[in-house]
Design a protein around this motif. Sequence first.
Motif, PDB file in Angstrom:
ATOM      1  N   LEU A 140       0.826  -1.212   0.000  1.00 19.22           N
ATOM      2  CA  LEU A 140       0.000   0.000   0.000  1.00 19.22           C
ATOM      3  C   LEU A 140       0.859   1.261   0.000  1.00 19.22           C
ATOM      4  CD1 LEU A 140      -2.894   1.090   0.181  1.00 19.22           C
ATOM      5  CD2 LEU A 140      -2.673   1.026   2.667  1.00 19.22           C
ATOM      6  N   LEU A 141       1.934   1.264   0.783  1.00 22.14           N
ATOM      7  CA  LEU A 141       2.837   2.417   0.771  1.00 22.14           C
ATOM      8  C   LEU A 141       3.491   2.583  -0.588  1.00 22.14           C
ATOM      9  CD1 LEU A 141       4.559   2.016   4.276  1.00 22.14           C
ATOM     10  CD2 LEU A 141       2.779   3.647   3.618  1.00 22.14           C
ATOM     11  N   GLY A 142       3.806   1.458  -1.253  1.00 23.74           N
ATOM     12  CA  GLY A 142       4.369   1.552  -2.604  1.00 23.74           C
ATOM     13  C   GLY A 142       3.382   2.161  -3.587  1.00 23.74           C
ATOM     14  N   PHE A 143       2.109   1.779  -3.494  1.00 27.25           N
ATOM     15  CA  PHE A 143       1.089   2.356  -4.378  1.00 27.25           C
ATOM     16  C   PHE A 143       0.918   3.854  -4.129  1.00 27.25           C
ATOM     17  CE2 PHE A 143      -0.789  -2.057  -4.789  1.00 27.25           C
ATOM     18  CZ  PHE A 143      -0.424  -2.192  -6.118  1.00 27.25           C
ATOM     19  N   TRP A 144       0.945   4.278  -2.860  1.00 23.44           N
ATOM     20  CA  TRP A 144       0.849   5.707  -2.563  1.00 23.44           C
ATOM     21  C   TRP A 144       2.064   6.456  -3.105  1.00 23.44           C
ATOM     22  CZ3 TRP A 144      -3.035   8.664  -1.314  1.00 23.44           C
ATOM     23  CH2 TRP A 144      -4.146   8.130  -0.642  1.00 23.44           C
ATOM     24  N   TYR A 145       3.240   5.847  -3.012  1.00 27.30           N
ATOM     25  CA  TYR A 145       4.447   6.488  -3.543  1.00 27.30           C
ATOM     26  C   TYR A 145       4.353   6.653  -5.059  1.00 27.30           C
ATOM     27  CZ  TYR A 145       9.382   7.235  -4.596  1.00 27.30           C
ATOM     28  OH  TYR A 145      10.568   7.754  -5.054  1.00 27.30           O
ATOM     29  N   LEU A 146       3.889   5.614  -5.752  1.00 26.34           N
ATOM     30  CA  LEU A 146       3.715   5.720  -7.205  1.00 26.34           C
ATOM     31  C   LEU A 146       2.643   6.744  -7.557  1.00 26.34           C
ATOM     32  CD1 LEU A 146       3.900   1.951  -8.228  1.00 26.34           C
ATOM     33  CD2 LEU A 146       5.670   3.699  -8.500  1.00 26.34           C
ATOM     34  N   HIS A 147       1.618   6.845  -6.730  1.00 31.06           N
ATOM     35  CA  HIS A 147       0.566   7.833  -6.984  1.00 31.06           C
ATOM     36  C   HIS A 147       1.107   9.254  -6.902  1.00 31.06           C
ATOM     37  CE1 HIS A 147      -3.136  10.107  -6.689  1.00 31.06           C
ATOM     38  NE2 HIS A 147      -2.834  10.469  -5.452  1.00 31.06           N
ATOM     39  N   PHE A 148       1.937   9.530  -5.886  1.00 30.25           N
ATOM     40  CA  PHE A 148       2.507  10.872  -5.764  1.00 30.25           C
ATOM     41  C   PHE A 148       3.499  11.150  -6.893  1.00 30.25           C
ATOM     42  CE2 PHE A 148       1.404  10.327  -1.133  1.00 30.25           C
ATOM     43  CZ  PHE A 148       0.400  11.277  -1.144  1.00 30.25           C
ATOM     44  N   LEU A 149       4.247  10.137  -7.309  1.00 32.59           N
ATOM     45  CA  LEU A 149       5.151  10.331  -8.439  1.00 32.59           C
ATOM     46  C   LEU A 149       4.382  10.621  -9.717  1.00 32.59           C
ATOM     47  CD1 LEU A 149       7.971   7.633  -8.020  1.00 32.59           C
ATOM     48  CD2 LEU A 149       8.128  10.097  -7.660  1.00 32.59           C
ATOM     49  N   ALA A 150       3.295   9.877  -9.929  1.00 31.84           N
ATOM     50  CA  ALA A 150       2.495  10.089 -11.136  1.00 31.84           C
ATOM     51  C   ALA A 150       1.793  11.442 -11.104  1.00 31.84           C
ATOM     52  CB  ALA A 150       1.475   8.970 -11.274  1.00 31.84           C
ATOM     53  N   SER A 151       1.403  11.908  -9.927  1.00 30.19           N
ATOM     54  CA  SER A 151       0.770  13.227  -9.830  1.00 30.19           C
ATOM     55  C   SER A 151       1.765  14.333 -10.137  1.00 30.19           C
ATOM     56  CB  SER A 151       0.177  13.427  -8.436  1.00 30.19           C
ATOM     57  OG  SER A 151      -0.797  12.447  -8.159  1.00 30.19           O
ATOM     58  N   ALA A 152       3.043  14.123  -9.773  1.00 22.85           N
ATOM     59  CA  ALA A 152       4.060  15.134 -10.064  1.00 22.85           C
ATOM     60  C   ALA A 152       4.524  15.077 -11.505  1.00 22.85           C
ATOM     61  CB  ALA A 152       5.255  14.949  -9.132  1.00 22.85           C
TER      62      ALA A 152
END
Length: 247
Positions: A140-152
């Motif tokens: 789940l933390l990995g998915f949140w990290y990818l989400h923030f990267l994709a948002s940036a």
Amino acid sequence: SDFAKRLKNNRFTMMQNSATAIPHGNDESYGADDGAPLISFQEIRLFVESAVSHLRERITVDTLRPLPMFLGITGPSFCFSPDAFNPPSKRIDKMAPDKFRTRLSLNFSFFLSNYALVTAGVFLVVALTHPRMLLRVGGLLGFWYLHFLASANESLLVIYSRDFGNILPPSRRTLILNIMSAWVILFDCLGPFLSAVTISTVIILSHASMRDPKHVEKSGAFHRRVDSDDEGTETDDEVIVNRSDAL
């Protein structure tokens, strides 16, 4: 008559008081006073921050008591002292609750850093006994990290000339991750968290209620600790005096 005038004045006064007591719809002060919660979120946040800062000042390596002192071990043979643990009161009377609260207060103030270390150890052991929870939390933390990267950087969602940003916009990704987070917290983390809290609470309360503060004061480790603190204080005072003489 005078009685009729007094009765008329009393009725007029009661009508005025009742008129002022009834709130009006366009009264802004009434809405601001009665509509506001008794405790605001800002007050709760300030209270939590002050409590956390106070605990950070209290829980340090310097206030961590040695293991023999914490466990009541004395002598070169590392045996538990028979006087280290005993009930705060030998009989149940009206003074027993006060003795119990006094012992808890003394032990909590003296062994606070040790209790924090015990709590951290219990949480670590409980977490290691639930590997599935650790895997899901890590994913789940990995998915949140990818989400923030994709948002940036939206270009990360373009795979084989296909833009997945149109299929999964940021709002939809956030909603999916919030649902996944709530699922993991409720069905994977809540049970181990309550188990760790229960185990650590039982251990700490058992130690704080049974550890005799008088035996702590009689132990040699306690006196060595106090003597070392006094020597450090005297050294600091001597440095200050030497500096003042130099000036």
